[in-house]
Motif scaffolding. Structure first.
Motif, PDB file in Angstrom:
ATOM      1  N   MET A   4       0.840  -1.195   0.000  1.00  0.00           N
ATOM      2  CA  MET A   4       0.000   0.000   0.000  1.00  0.00           C
ATOM      3  C   MET A   4       0.885   1.259   0.000  1.00  0.00           C
ATOM      4  O   MET A   4       0.557   2.273  -0.571  1.00  0.00           O
ATOM      5  CB  MET A   4      -0.872   0.010   1.253  1.00  0.00           C
ATOM      6  N   VAL A   5       2.027   1.157   0.647  1.00  0.00           N
ATOM      7  CA  VAL A   5       2.900   2.306   0.854  1.00  0.00           C
ATOM      8  C   VAL A   5       4.138   2.233  -0.032  1.00  0.00           C
ATOM      9  O   VAL A   5       4.828   1.230  -0.060  1.00  0.00           O
ATOM     10  CB  VAL A   5       3.386   2.348   2.324  1.00  0.00           C
ATOM     11  N   GLU A   6       4.386   3.296  -0.756  1.00  0.00           N
ATOM     12  CA  GLU A   6       5.596   3.333  -1.573  1.00  0.00           C
ATOM     13  C   GLU A   6       6.598   4.319  -0.997  1.00  0.00           C
ATOM     14  O   GLU A   6       6.245   5.407  -0.597  1.00  0.00           O
ATOM     15  CB  GLU A   6       5.265   3.770  -3.004  1.00  0.00           C
ATOM     16  N   HIS A   7       7.836   3.884  -0.962  1.00  0.00           N
ATOM     17  CA  HIS A   7       8.892   4.807  -0.569  1.00  0.00           C
ATOM     18  C   HIS A   7      10.202   4.270  -1.119  1.00  0.00           C
ATOM     19  O   HIS A   7      10.233   3.240  -1.787  1.00  0.00           O
ATOM     20  CB  HIS A   7       8.928   4.979   0.941  1.00  0.00           C
ATOM     21  N   CYS A   8      11.266   5.003  -0.834  1.00  0.00           N
ATOM     22  CA  CYS A   8      12.551   4.663  -1.432  1.00  0.00           C
ATOM     23  C   CYS A   8      12.970   3.237  -1.104  1.00  0.00           C
ATOM     24  O   CYS A   8      12.634   2.699  -0.053  1.00  0.00           O
ATOM     25  CB  CYS A   8      13.621   5.653  -0.960  1.00  0.00           C
ATOM     26  N   ASP A   9      13.711   2.633  -2.015  1.00  0.00           N
ATOM     27  CA  ASP A   9      14.107   1.242  -1.855  1.00  0.00           C
ATOM     28  C   ASP A   9      14.969   1.042  -0.618  1.00  0.00           C
ATOM     29  O   ASP A   9      14.840   0.066   0.101  1.00  0.00           O
ATOM     30  CB  ASP A   9      14.897   0.777  -3.094  1.00  0.00           C
ATOM     31  N   GLU A  10      15.842   2.008  -0.400  1.00  0.00           N
ATOM     32  CA  GLU A  10      16.707   1.908   0.777  1.00  0.00           C
ATOM     33  C   GLU A  10      16.558   3.172   1.608  1.00  0.00           C
ATOM     34  O   GLU A  10      16.389   4.256   1.085  1.00  0.00           O
ATOM     35  CB  GLU A  10      18.181   1.795   0.355  1.00  0.00           C
ATOM     36  N   LEU A  11      16.659   3.015   2.905  1.00  0.00           N
ATOM     37  CA  LEU A  11      16.656   4.196   3.768  1.00  0.00           C
ATOM     38  C   LEU A  11      17.933   4.983   3.535  1.00  0.00           C
ATOM     39  O   LEU A  11      19.004   4.407   3.416  1.00  0.00           O
ATOM     40  CB  LEU A  11      16.582   3.768   5.235  1.00  0.00           C
ATOM     41  N   HIS A  12      17.791   6.284   3.455  1.00  0.00           N
ATOM     42  CA  HIS A  12      18.975   7.124   3.309  1.00  0.00           C
ATOM     43  C   HIS A  12      19.673   7.310   4.646  1.00  0.00           C
ATOM     44  O   HIS A  12      20.874   7.433   4.730  1.00  0.00           O
ATOM     45  CB  HIS A  12      18.592   8.488   2.725  1.00  0.00           C
ATOM     46  N   SER A  13      18.879   7.346   5.704  1.00  0.00           N
ATOM     47  CA  SER A  13      19.458   7.516   7.031  1.00  0.00           C
ATOM     48  C   SER A  13      20.119   6.202   7.473  1.00  0.00           C
ATOM     49  O   SER A  13      19.772   5.136   6.979  1.00  0.00           O
ATOM     50  CB  SER A  13      18.380   7.886   8.035  1.00  0.00           C
ATOM     51  N   HIS A  14      20.999   6.323   8.416  1.00  0.00           N
ATOM     52  CA  HIS A  14      21.618   5.119   8.969  1.00  0.00           C
ATOM     53  C   HIS A  14      20.572   4.316   9.731  1.00  0.00           C
ATOM     54  O   HIS A  14      19.773   4.887  10.463  1.00  0.00           O
ATOM     55  CB  HIS A  14      22.781   5.502   9.900  1.00  0.00           C
ATOM     56  N   PRO A  15      20.604   3.005   9.572  1.00  0.00           N
ATOM     57  CA  PRO A  15      19.651   2.116  10.249  1.00  0.00           C
ATOM     58  C   PRO A  15      19.671   2.364  11.757  1.00  0.00           C
ATOM     59  O   PRO A  15      18.641   2.309  12.423  1.00  0.00           O
ATOM     60  CB  PRO A  15      20.183   0.717   9.947  1.00  0.00           C
ATOM     61  N   GLN A  16      20.834   2.675  12.246  1.00  0.00           N
ATOM     62  CA  GLN A  16      21.028   2.985  13.665  1.00  0.00           C
ATOM     63  C   GLN A  16      20.144   4.155  14.099  1.00  0.00           C
ATOM     64  O   GLN A  16      19.479   4.103  15.134  1.00  0.00           O
ATOM     65  CB  GLN A  16      22.501   3.364  13.820  1.00  0.00           C
ATOM     66  N   LEU A  17      20.121   5.205  13.251  1.00  0.00           N
ATOM     67  CA  LEU A  17      19.295   6.375  13.555  1.00  0.00           C
ATOM     68  C   LEU A  17      17.818   6.003  13.514  1.00  0.00           C
ATOM     69  O   LEU A  17      17.036   6.406  14.389  1.00  0.00           O
ATOM     70  CB  LEU A  17      19.581   7.492  12.545  1.00  0.00           C
TER      71      LEU A  17
END
Lengths: 118, 118
Positions: A4-17
Motif C-alpha cells: 500500500m505504501v511506496e517509498h525509497c528502496d533503501e533508507l537514506h538515514s543510517h539504520p542505527q538512527l
DNA sequence: ATAACATATGAACAGTTGTTCATATGTTAG
DNA sequence: CTAACATATGAACAACTGTTCATATGTTAT
C-alpha cells in the motif's frame, strides 16, 4: 498484491538512527491524544474563550455576549474545552461559571503566540 | 429583524471586568493565526513527523518508511508544516531533507504531552 | 538525449467539524 | 404547581481536512 505504501528502496538515514527514532517515539496512543488536544486549540472561537477566561471565570451568557456569539455555540464549545480538561465549571444557582483548569493552557497559548508573532 | 445572537439580558460580570477583558484580548488577526497554528498540531501524522524530526533531519522517503505511510501523504503534510514555519528544508541532490524550524515546537509539544499524561 | 529516482502537486472522495435551530434540562422566584 | 431564566444537547447542513491516485517537476547518472 502490491504494498500500500511506496517509498525509497533503501533508507537514506543510517539504520542505527532509524532504530533510535523508533525507540524515542511516544506511544501511539499518546500521540493520538496529543493531536486530539491540539485540535481543541485549533479553533479561534475556543481560543477566544480561553483568552477570556485568562482574565476571570465567567458564565456562559457573558462569554457569548463578549464574543458576540450565540449561547448555543458557546455552550457546545465549552463542552469540548471541558472534555479536553482545559476548563472546569462550577454552578451557582442558574448560572454556570467556567474557568481555566490549569496553567498548561497559558504556556501553550503563549508559546504559540510567540511563534505566530515572529 | 431579530438579533442573530441571543444571550442574557444583562451581563452577570461587572461591566468593568468586561471592558478589561475586551482590552486584553489579542487582535482578531493574531487569534486567527494562532488557531491556524494549532490546527497544524492537531493531526497525529504531523505530530509524528515532528517527533521524528526531534531526533534528526530526515528525507521525505525515510519519514514515509518510518511512519509506514505513502510518500505523497508525507509530502503533503510536510508542506503544511513548512507553511506554518514549523519545519524547513534543504535539498541535497535528489533528496530533500526536512528539519525543525525552531524550538517553539518542542516547548509546545512538551507542554501538550504534560497535559495529556496528567 | 533517456532512464531512474526523489519529491511535489492537483483532483477527488470520505470523514470530520462548527454553527444554527429547536428543544430539553436544571434552577429559582412567585 | 407555573413562569422565567440559564444552560445543555441532538439533528442537520455547509465547510473543511487528510488520504489516495495519477501525474508533474526536479536531479543525477549514463
Amino acid at each position: 498484491m502490491r504494498e500500500m505504501v511506496e517509498h525509497c528502496d533503501e533508507l537514506h538515514s543510517h539504520p542505527q538512527l532509524v532504530d533510535h527514532v523508533k525507540l524515542d517515539m511516544p506511544d501511539e496512543e499518546d500521540l493520538y491524544d496529543l493531536a486530539e488536544l491540539f485540535k481543541v486549540f485549533g479553533d479561534s472561537t475556543r481560543i477566544r474563550i480561553l483568552y477570556v477566561l485568562f482574565e476571570s471565570e465567567m458564565c456562559v451568557c457573558d462569554i457569548a455576549a463578549l464574543l458576540s456569539m450565540s449561547q448555543s455555540a458557546i455552550s457546545h464549545q465549552l463542552r469540548v474545552l471541558k472534555q479536553a480538561r482545559l476548563v472546569r465549571s462550577r454552578r451557582e444557582g442558574k448560572t454556570v461559571y467556567y474557568f481555566l483548569a490549569d496553567d498548561h493552557v497559558r504556556v501553550i497559548l503563549g508559546q504559540g503566540m510567540e511563534h505566530v508573532e515572529e
